[in-house]
Motif scaffolding. Structure first.
Motif, PDB file in Angstrom:
ATOM      1  N   GLY A 169       0.815  -1.216   0.000  1.00 33.62           N
ATOM      2  CA  GLY A 169       0.000   0.000   0.000  1.00 33.62           C
ATOM      3  C   GLY A 169       0.843   1.258   0.000  1.00 33.62           C
ATOM      4  N   GLY A 170       1.909   1.271   0.806  1.00 34.09           N
ATOM      5  CA  GLY A 170       2.775   2.431   0.863  1.00 34.09           C
ATOM      6  C   GLY A 170       3.518   2.654  -0.440  1.00 34.09           C
ATOM      7  N   GLN A 171       3.972   1.563  -1.057  1.00 34.68           N
ATOM      8  CA  GLN A 171       4.676   1.681  -2.335  1.00 34.68           C
ATOM      9  C   GLN A 171       3.744   2.184  -3.432  1.00 34.68           C
ATOM     10  OE1 GLN A 171       6.090  -2.363  -2.492  1.00 34.68           O
ATOM     11  NE2 GLN A 171       8.154  -1.796  -1.818  1.00 34.68           N
ATOM     12  N   ARG A 172       2.479   1.808  -3.362  1.00 28.63           N
ATOM     13  CA  ARG A 172       1.516   2.318  -4.344  1.00 28.63           C
ATOM     14  C   ARG A 172       1.329   3.827  -4.188  1.00 28.63           C
ATOM     15  NH1 ARG A 172      -3.367  -2.026  -5.344  1.00 28.63           N
ATOM     16  NH2 ARG A 172      -2.089  -3.905  -5.394  1.00 28.63           N
ATOM     17  N   LYS A 173       1.329   4.295  -2.932  1.00 28.62           N
ATOM     18  CA  LYS A 173       1.241   5.743  -2.699  1.00 28.62           C
ATOM     19  C   LYS A 173       2.437   6.449  -3.334  1.00 28.62           C
ATOM     20  CE  LYS A 173      -2.328   6.108   0.317  1.00 28.62           C
ATOM     21  NZ  LYS A 173      -3.444   7.059   0.261  1.00 28.62           N
ATOM     22  N   LEU A 174       3.622   5.870  -3.147  1.00 33.37           N
ATOM     23  CA  LEU A 174       4.822   6.456  -3.727  1.00 33.37           C
ATOM     24  C   LEU A 174       4.744   6.459  -5.245  1.00 33.37           C
ATOM     25  CD1 LEU A 174       7.550   4.823  -1.449  1.00 33.37           C
ATOM     26  CD2 LEU A 174       6.964   7.239  -1.521  1.00 33.37           C
ATOM     27  N   LEU A 175       4.267   5.344  -5.818  1.00 37.52           N
ATOM     28  CA  LEU A 175       4.158   5.253  -7.272  1.00 37.52           C
ATOM     29  C   LEU A 175       3.172   6.280  -7.800  1.00 37.52           C
ATOM     30  CD1 LEU A 175       4.632   4.000 -10.030  1.00 37.52           C
ATOM     31  CD2 LEU A 175       2.995   2.187  -9.446  1.00 37.52           C
ATOM     32  N   GLU A 176       2.052   6.441  -7.110  1.00 40.21           N
ATOM     33  CA  GLU A 176       1.051   7.390  -7.585  1.00 40.21           C
ATOM     34  C   GLU A 176       1.583   8.822  -7.546  1.00 40.21           C
ATOM     35  OE1 GLU A 176      -3.677   7.267  -7.327  1.00 40.21           O
ATOM     36  OE2 GLU A 176      -2.769   7.804  -5.421  1.00 40.21           O
ATOM     37  N   MET A 177       2.351   9.146  -6.501  1.00 42.49           N
ATOM     38  CA  MET A 177       2.929  10.481  -6.419  1.00 42.49           C
ATOM     39  C   MET A 177       3.988  10.679  -7.500  1.00 42.49           C
ATOM     40  SD  MET A 177       4.614  12.437  -3.109  1.00 42.49           S
ATOM     41  CE  MET A 177       3.303  11.857  -2.045  1.00 42.49           C
ATOM     42  N   ALA A 178       4.816   9.664  -7.696  1.00 39.42           N
ATOM     43  CA  ALA A 178       5.849   9.754  -8.737  1.00 39.42           C
ATOM     44  C   ALA A 178       5.221   9.880 -10.114  1.00 39.42           C
ATOM     45  CB  ALA A 178       6.749   8.516  -8.671  1.00 39.42           C
ATOM     46  N   ARG A 179       4.173   9.108 -10.367  1.00 34.28           N
ATOM     47  CA  ARG A 179       3.498   9.165 -11.670  1.00 34.28           C
ATOM     48  C   ARG A 179       2.876  10.537 -11.912  1.00 34.28           C
ATOM     49  NH1 ARG A 179      -1.198   4.942 -12.392  1.00 34.28           N
ATOM     50  NH2 ARG A 179      -2.189   6.423 -10.964  1.00 34.28           N
ATOM     51  N   ALA A 180       2.348  11.158 -10.841  1.00 32.95           N
ATOM     52  CA  ALA A 180       1.775  12.495 -10.971  1.00 32.95           C
ATOM     53  C   ALA A 180       2.837  13.495 -11.437  1.00 32.95           C
ATOM     54  CB  ALA A 180       1.169  12.939  -9.644  1.00 32.95           C
ATOM     55  N   LEU A 181       4.074  13.301 -11.001  1.00 36.43           N
ATOM     56  CA  LEU A 181       5.142  14.227 -11.357  1.00 36.43           C
ATOM     57  C   LEU A 181       5.609  14.053 -12.800  1.00 36.43           C
ATOM     58  CD1 LEU A 181       7.328  14.368  -8.129  1.00 36.43           C
ATOM     59  CD2 LEU A 181       5.449  15.835  -8.836  1.00 36.43           C
ATOM     60  N   MET A 182       5.209  12.968 -13.452  1.00 32.81           N
ATOM     61  CA  MET A 182       5.547  12.798 -14.864  1.00 32.81           C
ATOM     62  C   MET A 182       4.944  13.917 -15.710  1.00 32.81           C
ATOM     63  SD  MET A 182       7.582  10.266 -15.566  1.00 32.81           S
ATOM     64  CE  MET A 182       7.284   9.937 -17.311  1.00 32.81           C
ATOM     65  N   ALA A 183       3.865  14.517 -15.234  1.00 35.27           N
ATOM     66  CA  ALA A 183       3.228  15.622 -15.957  1.00 35.27           C
ATOM     67  C   ALA A 183       3.889  16.960 -15.638  1.00 35.27           C
ATOM     68  CB  ALA A 183       1.744  15.682 -15.603  1.00 35.27           C
ATOM     69  N   ASP A 184       4.914  16.954 -14.753  1.00 29.64           N
ATOM     70  CA  ASP A 184       5.587  18.176 -14.324  1.00 29.64           C
ATOM     71  C   ASP A 184       4.564  19.234 -13.901  1.00 29.64           C
ATOM     72  OD1 ASP A 184       7.652  19.840 -13.693  1.00 29.64           O
ATOM     73  OD2 ASP A 184       8.069  20.480 -15.745  1.00 29.64           O
ATOM     74  N   PRO A 185       3.681  18.908 -12.937  1.00 29.08           N
ATOM     75  CA  PRO A 185       2.563  19.794 -12.592  1.00 29.08           C
ATOM     76  C   PRO A 185       2.991  21.016 -11.800  1.00 29.08           C
ATOM     77  CG  PRO A 185       2.647  17.969 -11.067  1.00 29.08           C
ATOM     78  CD  PRO A 185       3.707  17.704 -12.096  1.00 29.08           C
ATOM     79  N   GLU A 186       2.144  22.019 -11.836  1.00 35.45           N
ATOM     80  CA  GLU A 186       2.349  23.220 -11.035  1.00 35.45           C
ATOM     81  C   GLU A 186       1.672  23.078  -9.678  1.00 35.45           C
ATOM     82  OE1 GLU A 186       2.011  28.059 -11.654  1.00 35.45           O
ATOM     83  OE2 GLU A 186       1.419  26.685 -13.254  1.00 35.45           O
ATOM     84  N   LEU A 187       0.528  22.382  -9.648  1.00 34.44           N
ATOM     85  CA  LEU A 187      -0.214  22.143  -8.412  1.00 34.44           C
ATOM     86  C   LEU A 187      -0.423  20.647  -8.241  1.00 34.44           C
ATOM     87  CD1 LEU A 187      -2.026  22.903  -5.969  1.00 34.44           C
ATOM     88  CD2 LEU A 187      -3.909  23.232  -7.591  1.00 34.44           C
ATOM     89  N   VAL A 188      -0.008  20.132  -7.078  1.00 37.53           N
ATOM     90  CA  VAL A 188      -0.179  18.713  -6.758  1.00 37.53           C
ATOM     91  C   VAL A 188      -1.176  18.609  -5.613  1.00 37.53           C
ATOM     92  CG1 VAL A 188       0.944  16.574  -6.055  1.00 37.53           C
ATOM     93  CG2 VAL A 188       2.204  18.241  -7.440  1.00 37.53           C
TER      94      VAL A 188
END
Length: 315
Positions: free
Chosen positions: A188-207
């Motif tokens: 579960g914790g690793q999935r949280k990390l993966l989801e956060m890392a995947r979100a950064l693939m879009a180089d977002p301004e707001l997370v």
């Protein structure tokens, strides 16, 4: 790289120190105006049958800082998240991101604008590998079209660049050893990390993070805390929902409190935690009022009568 420049591909350089300092002049009141808001919402209402889940008059999210959205269960926090990010539509209201209205803008377009989110229940693609999940998170991929997908030279270099970026993020989030594992095999914790890392693939301004610590074991909590702080240092804005008050005190620069769908308080963590409106929202109004002798006697009599009634029913 964003970590060095304090910018994202969407533009503006953000000085996190200056952004936090600017909050010192902001009033500690619901709906307080911010010096440089990245999100502004007005008169957002969402009802489910007879229940008004969200009724936000006005709220602004300051750019370049970490803002926590807290409140008791059922306060409307996740529903408000869904409305802001296009996963649900309000009955009324207007809201904007970087001055651009988001009314009726679908979730995928909101993400392309630089406003991405994670979920309380992780949304990893279980039957894809970790690296494949990361590649999916990249935006503007040339190979996504039906015709272009059949012409590999058109998108090969971009995919190689996306893969390099994904590997860099997996290193940063300590998931590189899981690169070729199926995402469904992660904890579960690793999935949280993966989801956060995947979100950064879009180089977002707001997370936007919906309960990032939910279901995470203590060994990974400190790692996640460090990653959230690093987002701010890169010049990004963070808005997160959380029930862990220690985390809220540790990393948030500003706290917004919801109760019964409304914003009831705002301010720095230490100020908000002692606000009577916040205590009432969590524990109920007048929870700490002193009782005189007659009031105590009345409560005791009512309790004894109730116990006696239950005893008769069980005979």
């Amino acid at each position: 790289m964003p970590a060095e420049t304090g910018t994202t591909k969407y533009g503006r350089a953000v000085d996190p120190v200056a952004a936090r300092k600017a909050l010192e002049t902001v009033a500690h009141e619901p709906g307080a105006a911010k010096p440089d808001p990245i999100v502004v919402a007005d008169h957002i209402v969402r009802t489910f049958g007879g229940l008004k889940a969200v009724d936000v008059g006005h709220v602004e999210i300051q750019r370049g800082v970490i803002t926590a959205l807290i409140g008791p269960n059922g306060a409307g926090k996740t529903t408000f998240f869904n409305l802001l990010t296009g996963f649900d539509r309000p009955d009324s209201g207007e809201w904007s991101f970087n001055g651009r209205g988001l009314n009726r803008v679908p979730a995928y377009k909101v993400a392309r604008m630089g406003m991405v989110r994670t979920f309380q229940l992780t949304k990893v693609l279980s039957k894809l590998t970790v690296i494949e999940n990361m590649r999916v998170g990249a935006t503007g991929q040339k190979g996504e079209g039906l015709m272009s997908a059949m012409v590999r030279p058109l998108w090969r270099r971009q995919e190689e660049e996306n893969t390099q970026r994904a590997d860099s993020l997996l290193e940063r989030f300590l998931l590189i050893k899981k690169r070729e594992d199926f995402a469904g095999s992660l904890s579960g914790g690793q999935r949280k990390l993966l989801e956060m890392a995947r979100a950064l693939m879009a180089d977002p301004e707001l997370v936007m993070l919906d309960e990032p610590m939910a279901g995470v074991n203590p060994a990974l909590k400190q790692s996640l805390l460090g990653h959230v702080k690093s987002l701010r240092e890169e010049g990004r804005t963070v808005l997160f929902v959380e029930h862990d008050m220690d985390m809220v005190r540790d990393i948030s620069d500003w706290v917004i409190v919801m109760a019964q769908g409304q914003i009831v308080a705002e301010g720095p963590p230490d100020s908000v935690m002692g606000d009577p409106r916040v205590i009432d929202a969590y524990l109920g109004a007048h929870h700490d009022s002193a009782l005189d002798f007659e009031e105590e006697e009345r409560i005791l009599r009512e309790a004894e009568a109730e116990i006696g009634h239950e005893h008769k029913e069980t005979k």
